[in-house]
Design an enzyme around this catalytic site. Sequence first.
Site, PDB file in Angstrom:
ATOM      1  CG  ASP A 100       9.077  91.526  80.066  1.00  0.00           C
ATOM      2  OD1 ASP A 100       8.351  92.043  80.943  1.00  0.00           O
ATOM      3  OD2 ASP A 100       9.326  92.078  78.990  1.00  0.00           O
ATOM      4  CB  CYS A 124      13.654  94.032  84.442  1.00  0.00           C
ATOM      5  SG  CYS A 124      14.854  92.935  85.284  1.00  0.00           S
ATOM      6  CG  ASP A 125      12.350  93.420  79.716  1.00  0.00           C
ATOM      7  OD1 ASP A 125      13.132  92.973  80.572  1.00  0.00           O
ATOM      8  OD2 ASP A 125      12.179  92.875  78.618  1.00  0.00           O
ATOM      9  CE  LYS A 126       8.429  95.707  77.864  1.00  0.00           C
ATOM     10  NZ  LYS A 126       9.201  94.649  78.481  1.00  0.00           N
ATOM     11  CB  CYS A 151      18.094  87.654  81.456  1.00  0.00           C
ATOM     12  SG  CYS A 151      16.789  87.051  82.553  1.00  0.00           S
ATOM     13  CD  GLU A 167       9.245  90.849  75.660  1.00  0.00           C
ATOM     14  OE1 GLU A 167       9.836  91.933  75.774  1.00  0.00           O
ATOM     15  OE2 GLU A 167       9.596  89.817  76.259  1.00  0.00           O
ATOM     16  CB  SER A 205      12.014  88.425  74.392  1.00  0.00           C
ATOM     17  OG  SER A 205      13.180  88.449  75.180  1.00  0.00           O
TER      18      SER A 205
END
Length: 552
Positions: A78, A119-121, A191, A442, A468
């Site tokens: 992202d 990570c995110d998704k 992160c 985002e 985010s």
Amino acid sequence: MRSDNVTKGAERAPNRSLFYALGYTKEDLEKPLIAIVSAHSDIVPGHTNLDKLTDAIKMGIEAAGGTPFMVPAIGVCDGIAMGHIGMKYSLASRELIADSTETMIMAHQFDGAVLVPNCDKIVPGMVMAAVRMDIPAVVCSGGPMLAGRYDGEEVSLSKMFEAVGAYKAGMINEAKLDECEQNCCPGCGSCSGMYTANSMNCLCEAIGIALPGNGTIPAVYAKRLQLGRKSGAAIMELVRNGITARDIINQRSIRNALTCDMALGCSTNTVLHLLAIAKEAGVNVDLNLFNEISAKTPNLCHLAPAGPTHMPDLYAAGGIPAVQAELAKKDLLNLDCMTVTCKTVGENIQGAHILNTNAIRPIDNPYSETGGLQILFGNIAPDGCVVKRSAVAPEMLTHTGPARVFDSEDEAIKSIYEGGIKPGDVVVIRYEGPQGGPGMREMLNPTSALAGMKLDTTVALVTDGRFSGASRGAAIGHVCPEAFADGPIGLVQEGDMIEIDIPNAAINVLVSEDELAMRRAKFVKPEPNIKSGWLARYARLVDGANHGAVMK
């Protein structure tokens, strides 16, 4: 065993011959076949270490009597995708990940899966697939990044985005910008703040689909590899005991995850992802449940961007088990929920306690008596919108100001960088929802620019897009219905007064119903931004954010 469909009987001799072509033996095919779904790649910092973690998981599976097979999954970074067309693909990739994980597991008839995202998704996408298929599954993520250092302080990626705003406003020079750029992300891992990746990895622990430590053990620690070996052993126990994803993810465990979400102060994206996971699990969850749980759950953590602590601090303070132990003191958790340890939540957290009150506050001394997220309703968002309350300055919990209206993120960020936004304004960014974006980008660039320019305590931002987990300030997203779906956010005009009341879960444009009706009669929907390719298909099929932005 499901794998009998590809390994047993004379009619499966052709299937077996292909396993032998891979170097497997007859003895290997007598054991349970376990998929290791890995999102390893060279483009995502959170995923560069997943090859080593996958090796550790293989060792754990083999030692426990299984036969492991690594299969791939995609993953979008992202941070790299932020601020351009690439971000339109991020949320949409969750559906691709869920579908491709289902495809690989069902096509090859694996008996269970260890899911290796970070990570995110990628995390929710894999979990959605597991509960959709209802197979034995364990999540073993890659772990968080260590914090960087800048200006003598620990920092993470959110500070980098805010530094851009400070640079644009003339508050720092190019040398300071470069110093932050070179030092904010010191190595592999997700992160280091309580952004979406770490939020979801922590919530995998809370919901029971991951072993304790999954959300907080830093990526570079040997204990992360040890967790991989333990996860390999855990999947074999689940297979032997016939414990599947829906035995673990159910109505009660989802409430546990929501409770931990509020205590931790997780990303607003968790609303989308928990709704989507619940839907796949056949559990009815709506936005009102978030407010119900938030109202009675104290907020115990202020990790970046809400505060100065980072994921290694949370780990050193006792991690998710310590947070759960605090919540249990006030009977806020279902302690009898089954987890992938083959033990209950209550058994898992026996003896857990806070080791550092700077990272986890005691439940009798919380940051606030209510949770980190709040769902708002009103005439601008009749179907709801979400704000990370724990990252909002106290003076912005209630705010009324004039709307500054933009029909894309790009228009808004240009105005912010040029100094066009003043204290008191309410920035409205629309046509960035799941359909209208498409892909619900985002808005980290606008929120970080405002924070870097020291406007986060005087300016609010309202959008049908999303934020985010690194965003802070009065950043209100997921406005539903979105503008492209004829939502009233599309009727807001420049200068309209918008009233925000986070404590009372309200957001309204101060315009009469008659005036809104007149505007609606003249409303003309714009042409779709994307008319071909995967995103055009996604835009046609995606549901609203209040339903998790899942594909219909």
